[in-house]
Design an enzyme around this catalytic site. Sequence first.
Site, mmCIF file in Angstrom:
data_model
loop_
_atom_site.group_PDB
_atom_site.id
_atom_site.type_symbol
_atom_site.label_atom_id
_atom_site.label_comp_id
_atom_site.label_asym_id
_atom_site.label_seq_id
_atom_site.Cartn_x
_atom_site.Cartn_y
_atom_site.Cartn_z
ATOM 1 N N HIS A 1 1.094 -1.323 -0.079
ATOM 2 C CA HIS A 1 0.179 0.246 0.210
ATOM 3 C C HIS A 1 0.943 1.259 -0.556
ATOM 4 O O HIS A 1 1.926 0.752 0.038
ATOM 5 C CB HIS A 1 -0.922 0.142 0.991
ATOM 6 C CG HIS A 1 -1.845 1.020 1.136
ATOM 7 N ND1 HIS A 1 -1.817 2.738 1.665
ATOM 8 C CD2 HIS A 1 -3.432 0.950 0.497
ATOM 9 C CE1 HIS A 1 -3.510 2.479 1.297
ATOM 10 N NE2 HIS A 1 -3.927 2.241 1.033
ATOM 11 N N ASP B 1 -8.266 -4.742 -0.238
ATOM 12 C CA ASP B 1 -9.230 -5.240 -1.334
ATOM 13 C C ASP B 1 -8.905 -7.005 -1.490
ATOM 14 O O ASP B 1 -9.139 -7.449 -2.245
ATOM 15 C CB ASP B 1 -8.267 -4.695 -2.701
ATOM 16 C CG ASP B 1 -8.677 -3.067 -2.458
ATOM 17 O OD1 ASP B 1 -10.610 -3.307 -2.730
ATOM 18 O OD2 ASP B 1 -8.258 -2.189 -2.981
#
Length: 427
Positions: free
Chosen positions: A306, A363
């Site tokens: 991320h 996700d």
Amino acid sequence: MSNKAKLKINDSEIELNLIEGSEQEIGIDISSLRLKSNVITLDPGYKNTGSCKSSITFLDGEKGILRYRGYSIEELASKADFLEVAYLLIFGELPNKQQLEKLSNDIKERSIIDEDLRIILNSFPKSAHPMGILSSLTSGLVAFDPSAVNIDDEEDMYDAILNLLAKIPVLVAWVYRRRKGLPLEYGDTSLAYVENLAKMMFQRPNKEYVQNDTIVSALNKLLILHADHEQNCSTSTVRIVGSSYAGLFASVAAGISALWGRLHGGANQAVIEMLEEIQKDGGDTKKFMSKAKDKSDPFRLMGFGHRVYKNFDPRAKIIKVEADKVLNELGINDPILDIAKGLEKEALIDNYFIERKLYPNVDFYSGIIYKALEIPSEMFTVMFALGRLPGWVAHWREMRINKEPIGRPRQIYTGEKLRKFSEINNR
Ligand code: ACO
């Protein structure tokens, strides 16, 4: 601590103000830099650049903290529903009973969509990507509500915001149903926001709809976890498009396009596609772990890493629990999900991933839940867009209320210097 920073450029020294946020984040205010020095800053990808002051969402990537308007994501996900969170993000405070009821009723009143928009939807090829359709239909809403373009006062702003909160879930359900070849639905105004969304999506024309509370609860949490994430790619897009006074619907349509990409919202679709690729290849997760680590191979482990969380993604922790619940309660047994669990296990003990602080992000698990709910993978990012809607709206509203200037970065030009034009026969 002094509230000034000094910058030495060759022989001259420039003094710049330091700005301190409410969580003691420090920024150097460079807004006067070019004027004082004729020099600009260069920061591709904006890794070190604050684009605005904002009081909506706080996140600390190192500590794994995410808060909306000061409330922790953990508390909001376990105690609030999505509409309360939407109100909190957009208007700054948790709603009381009357405020929530008014919001819910105002949304219900606006949930009708002009039948002509259905014609536009039906003219898209069945194979069109749902994100492209959603972005187009969101832009298309302007044609049916031209007053939403020039928004100058709070009342017009409220109306445009409520119209989007009311109509986007219907459009999301329509895009989903069209993809599945199901008749389009308007939903049921006797239901709460997320319950209604579930019914609009999962109701079948030939049998009575029975609500599944596990599914509603998972959707509610997914939408809350995605509702805002400060200045991410799509939110920055919404702010920058809105800064030209393009109107809320156009700004959100642009945000949907930004979210589409596989390095942003498209990652949840990419996760399932990657898992399917691994399965087709024989299911050897170790082979794909090696590919992800091989610098000469463009393959990356989708759903890992991320931009800001360099420790863990707090949303991933919450949604992992929900994913296990959904899989258990729905009795799902899918080899793709076994591959996901295998990858997760291996990555968490692999030095390459540990050293680079690459953990499963939200996700990774959201894709797994959507797959378990039999939502087609091209629809995953559409679900993300619905969740992110309150965040986009909140940032657009904040930007307009703060009267932020038009977004217009500069560049360092590296092209040719002045050249003489050469006639075509001489080239
Ligand atoms: N698989 C393998 N290696 C990776 C991965 C990955 N998923 N992500 C990062 N790396 C490696 C990079 O190759 C780089 O290695 P190096 O230091 O040896 O060169 C290092 O980790 C740092 O990576 P960056 O790309 O510099 O990290 P950045 O912060 O710029 O990118 C991003 C973050 C885009 C999310 C990246 O981790 C990625 O591509 N992940 C996969 C896509 C994904 O899951 N995106 C969803 C993000 S979450 C969201 O949008 C809600």
